[in-house]
Design an enzyme around this catalytic site. Structure first.
Site, PDB file in Angstrom:
ATOM      1  N   VAL A  30     -69.245 -74.753  55.617  1.00  0.00           N
ATOM      2  CA  VAL A  30     -68.381 -73.612  55.962  1.00  0.00           C
ATOM      3  C   VAL A  30     -69.043 -72.312  55.500  1.00  0.00           C
ATOM      4  O   VAL A  30     -69.078 -71.318  56.237  1.00  0.00           O
ATOM      5  CB  VAL A  30     -66.983 -73.774  55.317  1.00  0.00           C
ATOM      6  CG1 VAL A  30     -66.114 -72.558  55.567  1.00  0.00           C
ATOM      7  CG2 VAL A  30     -66.298 -75.025  55.854  1.00  0.00           C
ATOM      8  N   THR A  31     -69.587 -72.321  54.287  1.00  0.00           N
ATOM      9  CA  THR A  31     -70.281 -71.137  53.746  1.00  0.00           C
ATOM     10  C   THR A  31     -71.432 -70.726  54.661  1.00  0.00           C
ATOM     11  O   THR A  31     -71.546 -69.557  55.042  1.00  0.00           O
ATOM     12  CB  THR A  31     -70.853 -71.454  52.343  1.00  0.00           C
ATOM     13  OG1 THR A  31     -69.803 -71.930  51.512  1.00  0.00           O
ATOM     14  CG2 THR A  31     -71.473 -70.235  51.707  1.00  0.00           C
ATOM     15  N   ASP A  70     -65.730 -67.774  56.028  1.00  0.00           N
ATOM     16  CA  ASP A  70     -66.518 -67.879  54.802  1.00  0.00           C
ATOM     17  C   ASP A  70     -65.665 -67.704  53.544  1.00  0.00           C
ATOM     18  O   ASP A  70     -66.018 -68.194  52.475  1.00  0.00           O
ATOM     19  CB  ASP A  70     -67.650 -66.844  54.848  1.00  0.00           C
ATOM     20  CG  ASP A  70     -68.561 -66.943  53.646  1.00  0.00           C
ATOM     21  OD1 ASP A  70     -68.800 -68.083  53.195  1.00  0.00           O
ATOM     22  OD2 ASP A  70     -69.010 -65.912  53.141  1.00  0.00           O
ATOM     23  N   ASP A  73     -64.170 -71.144  51.862  1.00  0.00           N
ATOM     24  CA  ASP A  73     -64.981 -72.211  51.257  1.00  0.00           C
ATOM     25  C   ASP A  73     -64.508 -72.630  49.856  1.00  0.00           C
ATOM     26  O   ASP A  73     -64.464 -73.822  49.548  1.00  0.00           O
ATOM     27  CB  ASP A  73     -66.476 -71.855  51.267  1.00  0.00           C
ATOM     28  CG  ASP A  73     -66.777 -70.500  50.650  1.00  0.00           C
ATOM     29  OD1 ASP A  73     -65.838 -69.875  50.099  1.00  0.00           O
ATOM     30  OD2 ASP A  73     -67.932 -70.054  50.713  1.00  0.00           O
ATOM     31  N   GLY A  74     -64.139 -71.627  49.048  1.00  0.00           N
ATOM     32  CA  GLY A  74     -63.685 -71.927  47.693  1.00  0.00           C
ATOM     33  C   GLY A  74     -62.426 -72.785  47.697  1.00  0.00           C
ATOM     34  O   GLY A  74     -62.301 -73.758  46.946  1.00  0.00           O
ATOM     35  N   ARG A  78     -62.062 -76.645  46.354  1.00  0.00           N
ATOM     36  CA  ARG A  78     -61.080 -77.058  45.344  1.00  0.00           C
ATOM     37  C   ARG A  78     -60.184 -78.166  45.884  1.00  0.00           C
ATOM     38  O   ARG A  78     -59.908 -79.149  45.190  1.00  0.00           O
ATOM     39  CB  ARG A  78     -60.242 -75.855  44.891  1.00  0.00           C
ATOM     40  CG  ARG A  78     -60.967 -74.972  43.883  1.00  0.00           C
ATOM     41  CD  ARG A  78     -60.047 -73.893  43.324  1.00  0.00           C
ATOM     42  NE  ARG A  78     -59.597 -72.965  44.361  1.00  0.00           N
ATOM     43  CZ  ARG A  78     -60.287 -71.906  44.766  1.00  0.00           C
ATOM     44  NH1 ARG A  78     -61.463 -71.637  44.237  1.00  0.00           N
ATOM     45  NH2 ARG A  78     -59.824 -71.100  45.703  1.00  0.00           N
ATOM     46  N   SER A  84     -68.992 -77.069  43.317  1.00  0.00           N
ATOM     47  CA  SER A  84     -70.250 -77.325  42.601  1.00  0.00           C
ATOM     48  C   SER A  84     -70.895 -76.010  42.213  1.00  0.00           C
ATOM     49  O   SER A  84     -70.591 -74.970  42.793  1.00  0.00           O
ATOM     50  CB  SER A  84     -71.202 -78.129  43.484  1.00  0.00           C
ATOM     51  OG  SER A  84     -71.674 -77.328  44.559  1.00  0.00           O
ATOM     52  N   ASP A  91     -72.692 -69.551  47.923  1.00  0.00           N
ATOM     53  CA  ASP A  91     -71.650 -68.666  48.420  1.00  0.00           C
ATOM     54  C   ASP A  91     -71.929 -67.210  48.067  1.00  0.00           C
ATOM     55  O   ASP A  91     -71.986 -66.349  48.943  1.00  0.00           O
ATOM     56  CB  ASP A  91     -70.300 -69.120  47.841  1.00  0.00           C
ATOM     57  CG  ASP A  91     -69.150 -68.273  48.357  1.00  0.00           C
ATOM     58  OD1 ASP A  91     -69.182 -67.909  49.546  1.00  0.00           O
ATOM     59  OD2 ASP A  91     -68.238 -67.979  47.577  1.00  0.00           O
ATOM     60  N   ASP A  95     -73.286 -64.119  50.514  1.00  0.00           N
ATOM     61  CA  ASP A  95     -72.448 -62.916  50.626  1.00  0.00           C
ATOM     62  C   ASP A  95     -73.299 -61.651  50.570  1.00  0.00           C
ATOM     63  O   ASP A  95     -73.014 -60.670  51.251  1.00  0.00           O
ATOM     64  CB  ASP A  95     -71.417 -62.863  49.486  1.00  0.00           C
ATOM     65  CG  ASP A  95     -70.248 -63.810  49.714  1.00  0.00           C
ATOM     66  OD1 ASP A  95     -70.140 -64.380  50.813  1.00  0.00           O
ATOM     67  OD2 ASP A  95     -69.447 -63.992  48.771  1.00  0.00           O
TER      68      ASP A  95
HETATM   69 MG    MG Z   1     -67.842 -67.797  50.900  1.00  0.00          MG
END
Ligand code: MG
Length: 213
Positions: A30-31, A70, A73-74, A78, A84, A91, A95
């Site tokens: 996803v990132t 984006d 992703d976090g 989770r 990780s 990430d 950015d």
């Molecule tokens: Mg991100």
């Protein structure tokens, strides 16, 4: 950002995250996908704004949706227990690429169209890059420093709203003033983070011992 963007935005954001979890997409994918799309939107469309101002709007839309992807992703990491250290590094490093592409792309597009706006975009790009640097440097010294009036999401959202409006026909000065405002806000944020470090340092000036992997 998600706080002040209100419930409709939160619903979209959560919806995307839930869908990704359901499809079993790895957060790092996803990132990478979100960042790649945002890079494309910024570097393909923004530089064409000088000849066709509408491409500023198209670029904004592409960057907006990809950046939104984006941002999830976090949450996905989770929810799936796939957080990780590499994911966190990937990430925030990607950015930086996206930020540079967005403001650099605007500068590129504006250079022959409205030079002051190009300058404002470059200023926004460089001062904006000091904000995460200040945080990363503080964290490297064992100090938490996430505060500040203009986080990345704030800068990106406000900048994109302005570029989208100008792409739709608003006066280019909307973008010029917004970019100067965001540059000043970024500078203030760096100072605020510096203040956090100064306060933490007063309490404990010792350097942290290095943690090896
Ligand atoms: Mg991100």
């Amino acid at each position: 950002m998600v706080k002040w963007m209100g419930p409709p935005f939160m619903a979209t954001y959560r919806g995307i995250a839930k869908l990704m979890v359901k499809l079993n997409v790895h957060p790092n994918v996803v990132t990478i996908a979100g960042s790649a799309g945002a890079l494309f939107g910024a570097l393909w469309f923004f530089p064409r704004a000088g000849t066709n101002i509408y491409s500023l709007f198209v670029g904004t839309m592409v960057v907006w949706w990809c950046a939104l992807l984006d941002l999830t992703d976090g949450m996905i990491a989770r929810a799936t227990g796939k957080s990780s250290r590499f994911g966190a590094f990937l990430d925030s490093t990607l950015d930086r690429f996206v930020d540079a592409a967005v403001f650099g792309g605007i500068a590129w597009g504006m250079i022959d169209y409205h030079r002051v706006t190009a300058l404002a975009a470059l200023l926004c790009m460089s001062l904006g890059s000091f904000v995460p640097y200040a945080r990363a440097r503080a964290e490297g010294l064992g100090i938490d420093s996430k505060s500040g009036i203009a986080t990345r999401a704030d800068r990106l959202t406000i900048g994109l709203i302005a570029s989208g409006l100008v792409g739709l026909g608003a006066t280019v000065l909307v973008l010029t003033y917004t970019l100067f405002f965001l540059s000043a806000a970024a500078l203030i944020t760096v100072i605020q983070r510096g203040w956090d470090v100064w306060k933490a340092n007063k309490l404990n000036p010792a350097l942290p011992t290095k943690v090896s992997a």
